[in-house]
Design a protein around this motif. Sequence first.
Motif, PDB file in Angstrom:
ATOM      1  N   ARG A  25       0.855  -1.194   0.000  1.00 45.11           N
ATOM      2  CA  ARG A  25       0.000   0.000   0.000  1.00 45.11           C
ATOM      3  C   ARG A  25       0.883   1.233   0.000  1.00 45.11           C
ATOM      4  NH1 ARG A  25      -5.477  -1.420  -0.258  1.00 45.11           N
ATOM      5  NH2 ARG A  25      -5.630  -3.479   0.673  1.00 45.11           N
TER       6      ARG A  25
ATOM      7  N   LYS B 130       3.972  -1.477  -5.346  1.00 45.91           N
ATOM      8  CA  LYS B 130       3.320  -1.245  -6.649  1.00 45.91           C
ATOM      9  C   LYS B 130       4.276  -0.572  -7.638  1.00 45.91           C
ATOM     10  CE  LYS B 130      -1.515  -1.178  -5.232  1.00 45.91           C
ATOM     11  NZ  LYS B 130      -2.007  -0.763  -3.941  1.00 45.91           N
TER      12      LYS B 130
ATOM     13  N   ARG C 189      -0.406  -6.715 -12.420  1.00 43.45           N
ATOM     14  CA  ARG C 189      -0.154  -5.503 -13.188  1.00 43.45           C
ATOM     15  C   ARG C 189       0.456  -4.382 -12.373  1.00 43.45           C
ATOM     16  NH1 ARG C 189      -6.383  -3.737 -13.728  1.00 43.45           N
ATOM     17  NH2 ARG C 189      -6.415  -5.640 -14.905  1.00 43.45           N
TER      18      ARG C 189
ATOM     19  N   GLU D 259      -5.405  -5.471  -5.172  1.00 46.21           N
ATOM     20  CA  GLU D 259      -6.772  -5.540  -4.639  1.00 46.21           C
ATOM     21  C   GLU D 259      -7.472  -6.804  -5.108  1.00 46.21           C
ATOM     22  OE1 GLU D 259      -7.371  -3.239  -2.469  1.00 46.21           O
ATOM     23  OE2 GLU D 259      -5.495  -2.274  -3.058  1.00 46.21           O
TER      24      GLU D 259
ATOM     25  N   GLU E 171     -15.459 -14.795 -13.389  1.00 49.73           N
ATOM     26  CA  GLU E 171     -16.050 -14.674 -14.720  1.00 49.73           C
ATOM     27  C   GLU E 171     -14.981 -14.319 -15.761  1.00 49.73           C
ATOM     28  OE1 GLU E 171     -19.448 -11.873 -16.746  1.00 49.73           O
ATOM     29  OE2 GLU E 171     -19.583 -12.202 -14.572  1.00 49.73           O
TER      30      GLU E 171
ATOM     31  N   LYS F  80     -13.463 -16.571 -18.855  1.00 48.69           N
ATOM     32  CA  LYS F  80     -13.623 -16.040 -20.209  1.00 48.69           C
ATOM     33  C   LYS F  80     -12.279 -15.919 -20.931  1.00 48.69           C
ATOM     34  CE  LYS F  80     -15.171 -11.766 -21.623  1.00 48.69           C
ATOM     35  NZ  LYS F  80     -15.954 -10.550 -21.350  1.00 48.69           N
ATOM     36  N   ARG F  81     -11.259 -15.433 -20.219  1.00 47.31           N
ATOM     37  CA  ARG F  81      -9.984 -15.167 -20.881  1.00 47.31           C
ATOM     38  C   ARG F  81      -9.086 -16.396 -20.968  1.00 47.31           C
ATOM     39  NH1 ARG F  81      -8.047  -9.516 -20.222  1.00 47.31           N
ATOM     40  NH2 ARG F  81      -9.965  -8.301 -20.115  1.00 47.31           N
TER      41      ARG F  81
ATOM     42  N   ARG G 206      -5.270   0.678 -17.810  1.00 41.23           N
ATOM     43  CA  ARG G 206      -3.992   0.171 -17.352  1.00 41.23           C
ATOM     44  C   ARG G 206      -2.969  -0.003 -18.466  1.00 41.23           C
ATOM     45  NH1 ARG G 206       0.458  -0.405 -16.365  1.00 41.23           N
ATOM     46  NH2 ARG G 206       1.434  -2.126 -15.294  1.00 41.23           N
TER      47      ARG G 206
ATOM     48  N   GLU H  16      -6.570   2.667  -1.528  1.00 41.32           N
ATOM     49  CA  GLU H  16      -6.237   2.041  -2.803  1.00 41.32           C
ATOM     50  C   GLU H  16      -7.327   1.103  -3.301  1.00 41.32           C
ATOM     51  OE1 GLU H  16      -2.348   1.918  -0.846  1.00 41.32           O
ATOM     52  OE2 GLU H  16      -1.642   1.300  -2.825  1.00 41.32           O
ATOM     53  N   GLU H  17      -8.230   0.688  -2.403  1.00 43.12           N
ATOM     54  CA  GLU H  17      -9.309  -0.170  -2.906  1.00 43.12           C
ATOM     55  C   GLU H  17     -10.341   0.626  -3.693  1.00 43.12           C
ATOM     56  OE1 GLU H  17      -8.328  -0.069   0.257  1.00 43.12           O
ATOM     57  OE2 GLU H  17     -10.004  -0.025   1.670  1.00 43.12           O
TER      58      GLU H  17
ATOM     59  N   ILE I 229      -9.363   2.517  -6.209  1.00 42.92           N
ATOM     60  CA  ILE I 229      -8.768   2.681  -7.537  1.00 42.92           C
ATOM     61  C   ILE I 229      -9.020   1.391  -8.304  1.00 42.92           C
ATOM     62  CG2 ILE I 229      -6.640   3.037  -8.846  1.00 42.92           C
ATOM     63  CD1 ILE I 229      -7.289   5.436  -7.164  1.00 42.92           C
TER      64      ILE I 229
ATOM     65  N   TRP J 178      -8.662  -0.570 -12.169  1.00 45.88           N
ATOM     66  CA  TRP J 178      -7.995  -0.513 -13.473  1.00 45.88           C
ATOM     67  C   TRP J 178      -8.720  -1.405 -14.468  1.00 45.88           C
ATOM     68  CZ3 TRP J 178      -3.841   2.719 -14.212  1.00 45.88           C
ATOM     69  CH2 TRP J 178      -3.234   3.242 -13.062  1.00 45.88           C
TER      70      TRP J 178
ATOM     71  N   ASP K 137      -8.445  -2.722 -18.862  1.00 45.98           N
ATOM     72  CA  ASP K 137      -7.576  -2.678 -20.033  1.00 45.98           C
ATOM     73  C   ASP K 137      -8.398  -2.776 -21.310  1.00 45.98           C
ATOM     74  OD1 ASP K 137      -8.194  -5.344 -20.382  1.00 45.98           O
ATOM     75  OD2 ASP K 137      -6.251  -6.088 -19.723  1.00 45.98           O
TER      76      ASP K 137
ATOM     77  N   ASP L 255     -11.010  -5.473 -21.293  1.00 42.00           N
ATOM     78  CA  ASP L 255     -12.136  -5.166 -20.401  1.00 42.00           C
ATOM     79  C   ASP L 255     -13.088  -4.169 -21.057  1.00 42.00           C
ATOM     80  OD1 ASP L 255     -11.158  -6.693 -18.202  1.00 42.00           O
ATOM     81  OD2 ASP L 255      -9.776  -5.072 -17.706  1.00 42.00           O
TER      82      ASP L 255
ATOM     83  N   ASP M 117     -16.194  -5.045 -22.830  1.00 45.38           N
ATOM     84  CA  ASP M 117     -17.329  -5.604 -22.092  1.00 45.38           C
ATOM     85  C   ASP M 117     -17.273  -5.137 -20.635  1.00 45.38           C
ATOM     86  OD1 ASP M 117     -19.373  -7.164 -21.050  1.00 45.38           O
ATOM     87  OD2 ASP M 117     -18.080  -8.923 -20.806  1.00 45.38           O
TER      88      ASP M 117
ATOM     89  N   GLY N   7     -19.008  -7.007 -17.810  1.00 47.22           N
ATOM     90  CA  GLY N   7     -18.328  -8.139 -17.181  1.00 47.22           C
ATOM     91  C   GLY N   7     -17.552  -7.734 -15.941  1.00 47.22           C
ATOM     92  N   MET N   8     -17.326  -6.421 -15.765  1.00 45.88           N
ATOM     93  CA  MET N   8     -16.602  -5.936 -14.585  1.00 45.88           C
ATOM     94  C   MET N   8     -17.561  -5.341 -13.559  1.00 45.88           C
ATOM     95  SD  MET N   8     -13.338  -3.825 -16.060  1.00 45.88           S
ATOM     96  CE  MET N   8     -12.473  -3.809 -14.469  1.00 45.88           C
TER      97      MET N   8
ATOM     98  N   GLU O 154     -19.354  -6.236 -11.131  1.00 43.64           N
ATOM     99  CA  GLU O 154     -19.177  -6.575  -9.720  1.00 43.64           C
ATOM    100  C   GLU O 154     -18.007  -5.784  -9.110  1.00 43.64           C
ATOM    101  OE1 GLU O 154     -18.190 -10.617  -7.235  1.00 43.64           O
ATOM    102  OE2 GLU O 154     -19.176 -10.842  -9.183  1.00 43.64           O
ATOM    103  N   GLN O 155     -16.870  -5.777  -9.847  1.00 46.57           N
ATOM    104  CA  GLN O 155     -15.696  -5.044  -9.354  1.00 46.57           C
ATOM    105  C   GLN O 155     -15.959  -3.543  -9.300  1.00 46.57           C
ATOM    106  OE1 GLN O 155     -13.220  -7.053 -12.379  1.00 46.57           O
ATOM    107  NE2 GLN O 155     -11.575  -6.931 -10.858  1.00 46.57           N
TER     108      GLN O 155
ATOM    109  N   LYS P 248     -18.055  -2.769  -6.310  1.00 43.03           N
ATOM    110  CA  LYS P 248     -17.318  -3.008  -5.069  1.00 43.03           C
ATOM    111  C   LYS P 248     -16.283  -1.907  -4.813  1.00 43.03           C
ATOM    112  CE  LYS P 248     -14.351  -6.543  -3.934  1.00 43.03           C
ATOM    113  NZ  LYS P 248     -13.884  -7.928  -4.138  1.00 43.03           N
ATOM    114  N   ARG P 249     -15.557  -1.497  -5.862  1.00 46.07           N
ATOM    115  CA  ARG P 249     -14.467  -0.545  -5.662  1.00 46.07           C
ATOM    116  C   ARG P 249     -14.934   0.906  -5.661  1.00 46.07           C
ATOM    117  NH1 ARG P 249      -9.156  -2.458  -7.712  1.00 46.07           N
ATOM    118  NH2 ARG P 249      -9.266  -4.711  -7.485  1.00 46.07           N
TER     119      ARG P 249
END
Lengths: 356, 356
Positions: free
Chosen positions: A118, A143, A208, A242, A252, A256-257, B208, B233-234, B236, B238, B240, B243, B246, B249-250, B252-253, B256-257
């Motif tokens: 952090r 980081k 990352r 995080e 998910e 997918k990836r 990112r 930091e939670e 922030i 990122w 790419d 992502d 779609d 597909g993120m 949930e994140q 949350k963040r």
Amino acid sequence: MAKYQMLAETLRQKITEGVYQPGNKLPSEYELQNHFQVSRQTVRNALELLEKQGFVRSRQGSGTYVADREAEEQKKSRRIAVVTTYVDNYIFPRIIQGIESVLSKEGFQVQIAFTGNRIWKEEAILADLLEQDLRGLIIETTKSALPNPNLHLYRRLQEKGIPILFINSRYPELDCPVVCLQDERAGRLAAECLLANGHKKIGGFFKRDDGQGVRRYRGFLEALRDGGIRTAEEHILWFDTEDALDFDGMEEQIVKRLGACTGIMCYNDSTASHIMEIWKRRGISVPEDMSIVSVDDTDLAMLGDVGLTSVHHPKEKLGEKAAKQLISMIRNQLPGTSYEFEPYLAERNSVKDLTE
Amino acid sequence: MAKYQMLAETLRQKITEGVYQPGNKLPSEYELQNHFQVSRQTVRNALELLEKQGFVRSRQGSGTYVADREAEEQKKSRRIAVVTTYVDNYIFPRIIQGIESVLSKEGFQVQIAFTGNRIWKEEAILADLLEQDLRGLIIETTKSALPNPNLHLYRRLQEKGIPILFINSRYPELDCPVVCLQDERAGRLAAECLLANGHKKIGGFFKRDDGQGVRRYRGFLEALRDGGIRTAEEHILWFDTEDALDFDGMEEQIVKRLGACTGIMCYNDSTASHIMEIWKRRGISVPEDMSIVSVDDTDLAMLGDVGLTSVHHPKEKLGEKAAKQLISMIRNQLPGTSYEFEPYLAERNSVKDLTE
């Protein structure tokens, strides 16, 4: 080597051999000039260098004296700070153990702190260290693949004359040595292992926000390219500090990836373990349905249902090397040198041979 | 300026003023030596520089002649390649329009390609350009925040003498000029807008894999720190290039963040629009429940239900500037210079004032 450096080297030898004794006065500048047949400026530069290195002390109006390094050493702080991202698990206890074993043998006290990766924790720790009488600092970056807001604090420590050595990664803006794994090579070894076993649909799961992740990705990518495989970019997935707290939240994206690959490289054993749990829940077997190579070669790679093929990380050896480099920086009062460990692959059972 | 450079400058003036005419022979090295009272080496260096810049041509055993630049110019390719990540939407049509308007006015042909921000597409395009008779290249980087596997192809273009100018971002390993937005400043402006409106729980959603994302994050982070806010930091997050295909597909994140913040900075208007859709579905109102600042100041910022406060991107002005810089590189056969646009904030209705 410049003339003044050669003269300094000669004088240093005479000091360490006891020709000039601690506390004694050196010959005058004029005498040195005549004796070594050099210019006054050369003598002055040589003495200045020796003083910077702690071998002599000049006294106003009196001349230059051989420093009593032992007595001076006695008076100096013996405290060295060791700051890592984590302390209590994975590769960190063994790195710290390696550092501690060398430092304590040399009579240094080891003070420990951890950042949790952090940046504001790192800031608080550095601010605290600035108030202390420190002899040196071994620190893991926070980081390091992102811009870091605390570089001014590192610079203030440097201005105070405190040697700083990084482990595992570095901040490109700071001119400090680093002891780490050759991470591009680690990524390359993992990719080459999958290639050698006939894999073509290859994916990668990389961290990352740490420099190691980006370097491993680079080696992985270049090895695949050299092997004629231009891995589709949708089979590269990135996570950060995080995300690592809750990989299930990425399930998910992971499926997918990476789900359609025959083999993947994971950033490290810890990540690989989480991926294997997800595959297990979904009835995907390693290595029958999916091969995995990771990095660090820890207990996690050895103790699971399937032994993980993993690129070796030197752990306590890295800690020992870091401690030795820092001690040499302290003793010689010179900029330290970096060291990168050459990795090797510890092969187990997580990669299926598709060439048969 | 060295003596030979001054001599070259003097000779160049005589050429452009017509004292020495195209096709005519220059005075011999010996005559120049005597006339300007300089050494033979200085004359040679000056002539070499002028030849490199295309003002003179030396003929084996015969001497040095004033180049007929117009005739030579006629024979050279007029084709300039413009390669961007995307062509048909967002800020890209206007950037390309800006480039094209300047280049076509100067008699250049503009050839267009796009990478989709894919490294292997970039590789194929560069390999193709290497086979062509190109006069210059304006290109947007591909995933510039990650190690790039195609730098050797850029170097081969440079070796062929083709001037390369980057837009929007750069590869740190390559010594090429770049025309872009001052992205740290953009991040700072967005953060300062939220701070000025009394926000304290501030989050960020950054790209990112592109350098712009990392630079905007840096400015954002430093502005918050300067304002006394160490954003956890939670908060922030990122994403790419993959992502971005779609964002759902993120979801949930994202929730949350960022869901617990009062204000967030988004990488750009396109990202902000997706976030606003997600909030809308979940009954979160902008700016009543959540403030948003983004970057690029595009139609997207103006045309939604809520006008987006957004840092301005110069778009066609950036394209025009890039084209002018490239033309100057071609004309002067000198390394080009970089240019960064100073951003400003276009304020609309997406930020709630919490200070009242």
